[in-house]
Design a protein around this motif. Structure first.
Motif, PDB file in Angstrom:
ATOM      1  N   GLY A   1      19.899  46.196  68.730  1.00 52.52           N
ATOM      2  CA  GLY A   1      20.103  46.097  67.295  1.00 52.52           C
ATOM      3  C   GLY A   1      18.820  46.094  66.493  1.00 52.52           C
TER       4      GLY A   1
ATOM      5  N   GLY B   1      18.438  44.211  63.551  1.00 50.95           N
ATOM      6  CA  GLY B   1      18.172  42.885  63.025  1.00 50.95           C
ATOM      7  C   GLY B   1      17.451  41.992  64.007  1.00 50.95           C
TER       8      GLY B   1
ATOM      9  N   ASP C   1      16.046  50.694  52.107  1.00 53.45           N
ATOM     10  CA  ASP C   1      16.907  49.551  51.854  1.00 53.45           C
ATOM     11  C   ASP C   1      17.004  49.310  50.358  1.00 53.45           C
TER      12      ASP C   1
ATOM     13  N   VAL D   1      21.480  53.700  61.985  1.00 54.71           N
ATOM     14  CA  VAL D   1      21.789  52.282  61.798  1.00 54.71           C
ATOM     15  C   VAL D   1      22.101  52.024  60.328  1.00 54.71           C
TER      16      VAL D   1
ATOM     17  N   ARG E   1      22.925  48.459  58.074  1.00 53.11           N
ATOM     18  CA  ARG E   1      23.009  47.001  58.162  1.00 53.11           C
ATOM     19  C   ARG E   1      23.177  46.417  56.764  1.00 53.11           C
TER      20      ARG E   1
ATOM     21  N   GLN F   1      23.246  42.599  54.916  1.00 47.95           N
ATOM     22  CA  GLN F   1      23.113  41.159  55.061  1.00 47.95           C
ATOM     23  C   GLN F   1      23.230  40.492  53.695  1.00 47.95           C
TER      24      GLN F   1
ATOM     25  N   GLU G   1      26.144  44.863  61.221  1.00 45.77           N
ATOM     26  CA  GLU G   1      25.307  46.026  61.513  1.00 45.77           C
ATOM     27  C   GLU G   1      26.107  47.019  62.350  1.00 45.77           C
TER      28      GLU G   1
END
Length: 704
Positions: free
Chosen positions: A78, A80, A281, A333, A335, A337, A353
């Motif tokens: 992963g 993270g 991001d 990927v 993700r 959060q 994720e």
């Protein structure tokens, strides 16, 4: 050096530090004004703290923080869980192609406003799972600034090999733009003998090797950071080119030193391969006391290799063995959060994720003696994995000294293989984690940790490869490979003294299931008859591992200042790695492959800030590595590596560094048995030595 002696050396060194005269232990009230600390384990380092080291980049500064070591992830599954313990302006870079060391080396020291250090559990939501986090905060400037480093490496038989790294950043309001370029070139010339002996040690043949290898790499990348409304937006990308080669010649002779033949090896890989990555991001607040961050990452490329080994023996036909491979890895990927701080004393993070990984591997072998293509198991395979990981964690502040981070990650994944190997497996893992830190004085921190980990699968181990440098050794693809799981209990204690000194000891104990190691892989025909047997990466059951690590940074001004010397600093790092697993071939207990029992490094440097001069050196040595094949035990011992250097930082164009490195050679011993290692009957011993010339390095680094 035996494991017992290493443990004694570690304990003796720790004891020596602890008996440093009490006058040398700095009280926090007398700390330098360029460094501040709170009782909650948070430190702030102003640029003046690093001035004596004449740093060029942020990397130079971070490396001088007492008691701090850069972590770059531990090969976990992963995005993270592979977070570093370094942030840039409070953010974790959304990249996997660039490591944090490279990113820090692009930031000019002159653009660092300050560096903060937190030594408590849940130090930052960007790096949960880390008990120690550094944040490099940059100056907001509208000027174009950047760094550069040009290096030339040379040796007695090397020629000149240049490398260049440069980056530039420009800010306009809330938006910053960065471009970077790097090129790397390496040439290594080695020489040494390889002796083939009978099981009783009688010399049968000697092969004396001379060769050279090289690695060339270039990368171009960029990043944009801006704000869109109330959201922070980061975008980054990179294009990378790789090329590598290895050429080796050998002269064969018998026990009477009569020439019996020769060998020519050529190996390329990667061969002008291109890879690229796009990432980014966005962070925003959709509700009071809530922050949401969405990360996206995509990377792909080519991994190609070619090797050939031609052998000519007197009165025998020429043989030619060739291998070719072409792999195409890909990873995507996403993700999300969410950080929620609505409950006093708690910081809750939750999200999920999703990842998709793919490897298309193609491999072939040709042998001129057989006159046809030789196929090996899993020569052409397509490996695909889809993974979903929901997670939740809570950082609980019990008071100014105690913090606890507790959380869990659930993994739901599906793995499929098609082509020469076919398989389909589904995995469900629960990975809980608990970290507690106790800051029982501003200088001293205790960290306790318990967690369940799942190792990242290397998709290349599902496909077959051949190492032509070690007797055409086959690493067979294993369709039955599953991730290694471990439960770890660890403790760490860290103490700072003398403003710039620190001592840290870490110990952990691991219970491992599905241990990854070498296993026999058998190939059968349609009737079930064994037609070949190879080695490959596989799972060999349960094992235990235990580790100890001691780090000491010791400024010596308290000792040398009375005799007129200041700015001398010594550093020691020692690692001890024990393990025990049941061997699948012999049924006996042994160490896990590729785990040296110990490693030690000593560094010393003398900073003469007034003159702009730095002198220093380092020595590094480690125990032997062992590999356990089904019919062979292999031991490889790296030699001692020593480096001495001198820097001058008051040159108009930047800092000049001259360095001499005595390259560590190595010795490899192969013990080959009749049938399998369980027979305990040695049939052949092969001893190989490689010696390398010293390297001279001249570099110029600066900032603008």
């Amino acid at each position: 050096m035996s494991g017992l002696n290493i443990r004694q050396a570690l304990l003796a060194t720790a004891a020596a530090i602890l008996v440093v005269p009490s006058v040398a232990i700095a009280n926090i009230d007398n700390a330098n004004t360029d460094m501040s600390v709170t009782a909650t384990g948070s430190w702030k380092f102003e640029p003046d703290f690093f001035a004596t080291y004449a740093p060029v980049t942020a990397l130079d500064m971070v490396r001088r923080i007492p008691g701090f070591s850069i972590e770059q992830g531990e090969g976990r599954r992963g995005f993270g869980e592979n977070a570093s313990n370094v942030l840039i302006d409070g953010d974790r870079p959304s990249t996997k192609s660039d490591d944090i060391i490279t990113i820090l080396s692009r930031i000019p020291a002159s653009q660092v406003a300050f560096i903060s250090l937190s030594e408590q559990a849940g130090a930052d939501t960007e790096t949960q799972g880390q008990g120690q986090v550094v944040n490099v905060v940059r100056i907001r400037s509208a000027k174009v600034n950047g760094t550069y480093e040009a290096t030339i490496v040379a040796g007695r038989r090397y020629g000149f090999q240049p490398s260049l790294n440069t980056s530039a950043t420009m800010r306009r309001g809330d938006t910053s733009y960065e471009v970077n370029f790097s090129s790397y070139s390496e040439r290594v010339y080695g020489f040494g003998p390889e002796d083939f002996k009978t099981g009783s040690g009688r010399l049968v043949e000697r092969r004396y090797y001379t060769g050279k290898g090289g690695h060339d790499e270039a990368a171009f990348g960029g990043a944009i950071k801006t704000r869109v409304g109330g959201a922070k937006l980061n975008l980054n990308g990179q294009l990378r080119w790789n090329d590598k080669f290895d050429i080796r010649n050998a002269e064969y002779s018998n026990a009477e030193r009569e020439r019996t033949g020769e060998e020519f090896l050529m190996r390329d890989g990667p061969i002008g391969d291109l890879s690229y990555e796009l990432g980014g991001d966005i962070e925003f607040s959709a509700a009071p006391k809530t922050s949401t961050k969405i990360v996206g990452l995509y990377r792909t490329g080519n991994e190609s290799s070619f090797s050939s080994i031609e052998t000519t023996r007197i009165a025998q036909p020429v043989t030619l063995f060739e291998t070719r491979s072409r792999n195409k890895p890909m990873e995507a990927v996403v993700r999300m959060q969410n950080d929620w701080a609505a409950v006093r004393g708690h910081a809750v993070q939750f999200g999920a994720e999703i990842a998709y990984n793919r490897l298309d591997a193609q491999f072939s072998v040709a042998n001129s003696v057989a006159g046809a293509v030789t196929n090996f198991p899993a020569s052409n395979v397509l490996v695909e994995e889809t993974r979903l990981e929901p997670f939740v964690s809570d950082v609980w502040t019990l008071g100014p000294a105690w913090k606890i981070e507790a959380g869990a990650i659930a993994e739901l994944s599906k793995l499929t293989l098609s082509g020469d190997s076919t398989a389909e497996r589904r995995f469900t893992f629960i990975k809980p984690r608990a970290i507690a830190t106790w800051t029982f004085s501003p200088q001293t921190t205790l960290e306790l940790r318990a967690e369940r980990q799942v190792a990242q699968l290397n998709f290349n181990e599902f496909a077959t490869s051949v190492d032509v440098t070690v007797g055409n050794q086959v690493d067979a693809g294993n369709a039955d490979l599953v991730p290694e799981k471990s439960t770890t209990l660890s403790a760490l204690i860290r103490h700072k003294f003398l403003d710039r000194g620190s001592i840290q000891f870490r110990a952990d104990y691991q219970l491992v299931s599905d241990t990854q190691d070498l296993v026999p892989i058998t190939v059968r025909d349609a009737d079930g008859n064994i037609i070949a047997q190879f080695d490959g990466t596989g799972n060999i059951g349960k094992s235990t591992k235990w580790n100890g690590e001691l780090e000491i940074t010791l400024p010596l001004d308290w000792l040398t200042k009375p005799i007129g010397f200041v700015g001398i600093e010594a550093r020691y790092v020692g690692h001890y790695h024990g393990s025990r697993v049941t061997d699948p071939v012999t049924g006996l207990n042994r160490r896990v492959s590729q785990r040296p029992l110990w490693h030690q490094q000593w560094d010393i440097r003398h900073d003469m800030a007034d003159l702009g001069l730095v002198f220093g050196g380092s020595i590094s040595v480690q125990d032997a590595n062992y590999d356990y094949f089904f019919n062979e035990k292999r031991r490889q011992k790296e030699g001692t590596r020593t480096t001495i250097f001198m820097e001058y930082s008051k040159f108009k164009l930047g800092t000049i560094r001259f360095q001499v490195t005595d390259m560590a050679g190595f010795r490899r011993d192969r013990f080959i048995y009749a049938g399998t290692r369980a027979s305990d009957t040695l049939t052949q011993i092969v001893n190989r030595e490689r010696r390398l010339d010293p390297l001279l390095q001249l570099s110029l680094s600066g900032k603008f």
